[in-house]
Design a protein around this motif. Structure first.
Motif, short mmCIF file in Angstrom:
data_model
loop_
_atom_site.label_atom_id
_atom_site.label_comp_id
_atom_site.label_asym_id
_atom_site.label_seq_id
_atom_site.Cartn_x
_atom_site.Cartn_y
_atom_site.Cartn_z
N THR A 63 0.83 -1.20 0.00
CA THR A 63 0.00 0.00 0.00
C THR A 63 0.87 1.25 0.00
N GLY A 64 1.18 1.74 1.18
CA GLY A 64 1.87 3.03 1.26
C GLY A 64 3.28 3.02 0.73
N TYR A 65 4.07 1.96 1.02
CA TYR A 65 5.48 2.00 0.64
C TYR A 65 5.64 1.91 -0.88
N ARG A 66 4.81 1.12 -1.54
CA ARG A 66 4.87 1.06 -3.00
C ARG A 66 4.54 2.41 -3.61
N ASP A 67 3.46 3.04 -3.14
CA ASP A 67 3.08 4.35 -3.66
C ASP A 67 4.16 5.39 -3.37
N LEU A 68 4.74 5.33 -2.19
CA LEU A 68 5.80 6.28 -1.84
C LEU A 68 7.02 6.10 -2.73
N PHE A 69 7.44 4.86 -2.93
CA PHE A 69 8.63 4.59 -3.73
C PHE A 69 8.40 4.99 -5.19
N HIS A 70 7.24 4.62 -5.73
CA HIS A 70 6.94 4.97 -7.12
C HIS A 70 6.80 6.48 -7.27
N GLY A 71 6.17 7.13 -6.28
CA GLY A 71 6.03 8.58 -6.36
C GLY A 71 7.37 9.29 -6.29
N LEU A 72 8.27 8.83 -5.44
CA LEU A 72 9.61 9.43 -5.37
C LEU A 72 10.34 9.28 -6.69
N PHE A 73 10.24 8.09 -7.29
CA PHE A 73 10.92 7.86 -8.56
C PHE A 73 10.40 8.81 -9.64
N ASN A 74 9.09 8.94 -9.75
CA ASN A 74 8.53 9.85 -10.75
C ASN A 74 8.84 11.30 -10.44
N GLU A 75 8.90 11.66 -9.17
CA GLU A 75 9.26 13.03 -8.79
C GLU A 75 10.68 13.34 -9.21
N ILE A 76 11.58 12.38 -9.08
CA ILE A 76 12.97 12.58 -9.48
C ILE A 76 13.10 12.69 -10.99
N VAL A 77 12.37 11.84 -11.72
CA VAL A 77 12.48 11.81 -13.17
C VAL A 77 11.83 13.05 -13.80
N GLU A 78 10.70 13.49 -13.26
CA GLU A 78 9.95 14.57 -13.88
C GLU A 78 10.54 15.94 -13.60
N ASN A 79 11.40 16.07 -12.61
CA ASN A 79 11.98 17.37 -12.29
C ASN A 79 13.34 17.52 -12.94
N GLU A 80 14.00 18.58 -12.58
CA GLU A 80 15.28 18.92 -13.21
C GLU A 80 16.27 17.76 -13.09
N ASN A 81 16.88 17.41 -14.23
CA ASN A 81 17.82 16.30 -14.23
C ASN A 81 19.05 16.63 -13.38
N GLN A 82 19.48 15.64 -12.65
CA GLN A 82 20.62 15.82 -11.77
C GLN A 82 21.70 14.80 -12.09
N SER A 83 22.92 15.15 -11.76
CA SER A 83 24.05 14.24 -11.88
C SER A 83 24.79 14.27 -10.55
N ARG A 84 24.72 13.18 -9.81
CA ARG A 84 25.29 13.11 -8.47
C ARG A 84 26.22 11.91 -8.37
N THR A 85 27.34 12.12 -7.72
CA THR A 85 28.28 11.03 -7.44
C THR A 85 28.10 10.63 -5.99
N LEU A 86 27.61 9.42 -5.78
CA LEU A 86 27.24 8.97 -4.44
C LEU A 86 27.95 7.66 -4.13
N ARG A 87 28.11 7.41 -2.86
CA ARG A 87 28.68 6.15 -2.40
C ARG A 87 27.54 5.30 -1.85
N ILE A 88 27.14 4.30 -2.62
CA ILE A 88 26.03 3.43 -2.27
C ILE A 88 26.54 2.00 -2.27
N ASN A 89 26.26 1.29 -1.19
CA ASN A 89 26.70 -0.10 -1.03
C ASN A 89 28.22 -0.23 -1.13
#
Length: 732
Positions: free
Chosen positions: A508-534
């Motif tokens: 329910t909530g976590y799927r909608d939250l995750f999908h909404g965050l992804f679309n919010e990132i894609v639909e707004n200004e494109n970013q290029s970030r260098t991150l340390r993940i895993n």
């Protein structure tokens, strides 16, 4: 309760009637329809949702059931009538001093018992939600996008606290809400530098085009360097995630699903400074300043923060609403989703634009089919808490009466002040027989019979919620003298309800939250970030993400205890080491990244997040060199190779001996055949010679015979000698 409608449509409908139609081409009826939907959602919140949440919140904090002067065992839900009342005035008079005021906290106990397991499941290193690529070529991009969205939620925002609050709200008061948006607000940051050179100052200002030296801050110190304060403007889109108090949310009473709701709103008090930072003119916001405190539907906000009810600030903010409403604005017969912002109690529209999706997520732990708002753990345990509270109060009151019996006093012969003194060992002065002056009405303790009932209620709560000490591995009766398989069966059986709740929250909530965050990132200004993940540094380009990717929930969410998962990972690690040692780093099955993934998961179960503290993560170039470099044999490999050569030599020797024996046997057989043939030839020749010798001997014998005969003839006497016979050799 109904709310009076304060507007009239052009068709002449009365103010008390709810409008059910509007003209898309008429701005006036459009505004009235929006106002009607907002007003109805507030009425649904005030009359239906708020009282239930208020009651559940009070049960959670142990305010219900309470003792009241009217003798009711528990109070009804309180509605705040006086906005200026203090917290103590709202709660009313306290419990009576002569009765037990104990309140059982079964609601809170059940929720706090379930929360750690839920947080452990969602905060683990394994992804709860993943993006699904549409083509095989998008596999790497989908993995990058999944890691990036998780980083935005957990690192860029207070992901843990947001998720904790949403889960707690869902378990307690039916619904937990989270919203997200893109923050483009400019922020000015200052940094002070001490004893730097002018060259370093020029480098600092050249790195950021917005950096500038604060006037009057540049000073030269005694060492020859300079002290300076540099100011820079941070203006980059940041995706924000924040929990929303349920009392601030507005829903459509007829909605069957949250995503298809005709109206979803967030209504709250916002300061003028915050509205100005959003881009609204200050003069516009000032027109809607509050002249008095907004009516509170319930005590929820004041229970969380008692100081809210004691504030003297009035006119400090504006009632600001953000609404997602489905309405046909262009008259094409299709209702479009609109993002509408309002100010003030009359919901004046200050912004109206199309929206792609609702930027809210609703978390529910026990959904009800065909409606938005489901049930909570509090709904399953409030009656248990009420019954146990009343029974426990009776037990304690019975115990108190048995320990402190009531006193019967003859006031004619007894000093009443002494009789009313409850000090231990106090003297009671009387005249005459003390037995006729003071007596104690002994009351037997009857609470023992209630203890089995309390235990039965605990069992009822365990069956309802699936929560018990065995679920946490703490029940000695279930775990004593049991095998590991039996222990796991008990724990897993008790944890099934928690796993179901976790799956529902994820779907329910976590799927909608995750999908909404992804679309919010894609639909707004494109970013290029260098991150340390895993443990890996990588550059993420949001412009490369496919906006059409869907999301899926991990099907193994919450499965297995930490012990089982650790044992499984240990077996995987052993298999990986066997394949790696036997076939080397270039084998097609297991490589260094896969082995590091196993170690990372094992450390995560042990609650160790910093994997780089113990293992390095090589970059792709180093991995390629490792795969191409010749493998230096270790002692075990050398021993194995020597053993292999020895076995090989023994095998070759055995095969040579066998071949020699076969050849020798063949040679012996051939020799025997040759010898036999030669013997046969010899015997045949011997026989031939013997036959020739016999023939020769026969001829010799015949010759001898003939010679003897001839000799005999020659030597025989003639006839003359015998008296006149003819003489000479026979004629023949």
């Amino acid at each position: 309760m109904a709310i009076e409608r304060l507007f009239t449509f052009k068709d002449g409908s009365s103010p008390s009637e709810t409008p059910n139609s509007y003209d898309p081409g008429d701005p006036e009826t459009y505004k009235q329809f929006i106002h009607a939907m907002i007003t109805d959602s507030r009425d649904y919140e005030n009359s239906v949702l708020a009282p239930k949440r208020d009651e559940a919140q009070k049960y959670y904090y142990g305010m219900l059931p309470s003792l009241n002067p009217n003798g009711s065992p528990y109070s009804d839900t309180l509605i705040v009538e006086d906005p200026n009342a203090t917290y103590e005035e709202i709660l009313g008079p306290g419990e009576g001093p002569t009765k037990s005021s104990f309140v059982s906290t079964d609601v809170r106990d059940a929720i706090l018992m379930m929360l750690p397991s839920l947080i452990r499941i969602f905060a683990a290193s394994e992804n709860v939600i993943s993006l699904v690529p549409r083509t095989p070529q998008d596999q790497d991009i989908a993995e990058q996008a999944t890691n990036y969205v998780n980083y935005v939620f957990w690192q860029d925002n207070a992901g843990f606290l947001t998720l904790y609050g949403a889960f707690k709200d869902a378990l307690t008061i039916k619904t937990g809400y989270v919203k997200w948006w893109t923050d483009n607000t400019k922020a000015v940051k200052r940094k002070q530098f001490v004893n730097i050179t002018m060259e370093q100052l020029q480098m600092l200002t050249a790195e950021d085009p917005t950096a500038r030296v604060v006037p009057g801050s540049l000073q030269q110190n005694d060492t020859g360097g300079v002290d300076v304060v540099i100011e820079a403007t941070e203006n980059k889109p940041i995706t924000r995630v924040e929990g929303v108090p349920p009392e601030e949310m507005r829903l459509d009473r007829y909605a069957r699903t949250f995503s298809k709701s005709r109206i979803v709103g967030h209504e709250r008090i916002v300061s003028i400074d915050e509205l100005t930072a959003m881009g609204y003119p200050r003069d516009l916001a000032a027109n809607y300043l509050q002249t008095q405190d907004v009516h509170n539907f319930t005590m929820e906000a004041m229970i969380r923060n008692p100081g809210r009810g004691m504030s003297t600030r009035v006119g400090d903010g504006v009632l600001y609403g953000e609404w997602y409403i489905r309405v046909d604005t262009d008259g094409d017969g299709i209702a479009e989703l609109r993002y509408i912002c309002t100010m003030g109690e009359d919901h004046a529209i200050v912004a109206d634009k199309p929206a792609n999706r609702i930027k809210f997520a609703l978390f529910s732990c026990d959904p009800i089919a065909h409606t938005v708002v489901g049930d909570s753990i509090a709904d399953l345990t409030t009656d248990i808490q009420r019954i146990k509270t009343n029974m426990t109060r009776g037990v304690l009151d019975s115990l108190a009466e048995s320990i402190n019996p009531r006193t019967v006093v003859n006031e004619l012969v007894t000093n009443l002040d002494d009789a009313l003194n409850d000090d231990l060992g106090a003297v009671i002065r009387t005249r005459g027989d003390p037995g006729a002056a003071v007596q104690f009405a002994s009351t037997p303790f009857v609470g023992q019979q209630a203890l089995p009932v309390l235990q039965y209620l605990d069992e009822v709560q365990q069956r309802r919620t699936g929560l018990s000490d065995a679920a946490r591995g703490l029940d000695p009766k279930a775990l004593q003298s049991s095998t590991m398989i039996g222990v796991e069966a008990v724990i897993n059986g008790q944890q099934e309800r928690t796993e179901l709740v976790a799956r529902v929250l994820a779907e329910t909530g976590y799927r909608d939250l995750f999908h909404g965050l992804f679309n919010e990132i894609v639909e707004n200004e494109n970013q290029s970030r260098t991150l340390r993940i895993n443990g890996n540094w990588q550059t993420y380009h949001t412009s490369m993400f496919d906006a059409d990717m869907s999301v899926e929930v991990n099907p193994t969410l919450g499965k297995g205890s930490d012990t089982v998962r650790m044992m499984t990972l240990q077996q995987i690690k052993n298999d990986q080491q066997m394949v790696f040692s036997q076939f080397g780093p270039s084998n097609p099955v297991v490589g260094i990244p896969e082995m590091l993934n196993t170690i990372t998961d094992m450390l995560a179960i042990a609650n160790i997040k910093n994997v780089s503290r113990y293992f390095k993560t090589p970059d792709p170039q180093v991995l390629q060199q490792i795969m191409q470099a010749p493998k230096e044999p270790d002692a075990m490999t050398i021993a194995a190779k020597a053993n292999y050569e020895r076995v090989k030599m023994q095998t070759a020797k055995g095969m040579g001996d066998q071949q020699f024996n076969v050849q020798k046997q063949a040679q012996d057989e051939a020799f025997r055949r040759d010898k036999l043939a030669q013997q046969q030839a010899y015997d045949a020749e011997k026989i031939r010679v013997q036959e020739a010798q016999l023939a020769l001997d026969h001829q010799v014998d015949m010759a001898n015979v003939i010679a003897d005969m001839a000799k005999a003839v020659i030597t025989a006497p003639t006839g003359n000698d015998n008296g006149g016979g003819g003489g000479g050799l026979p004629q023949g």
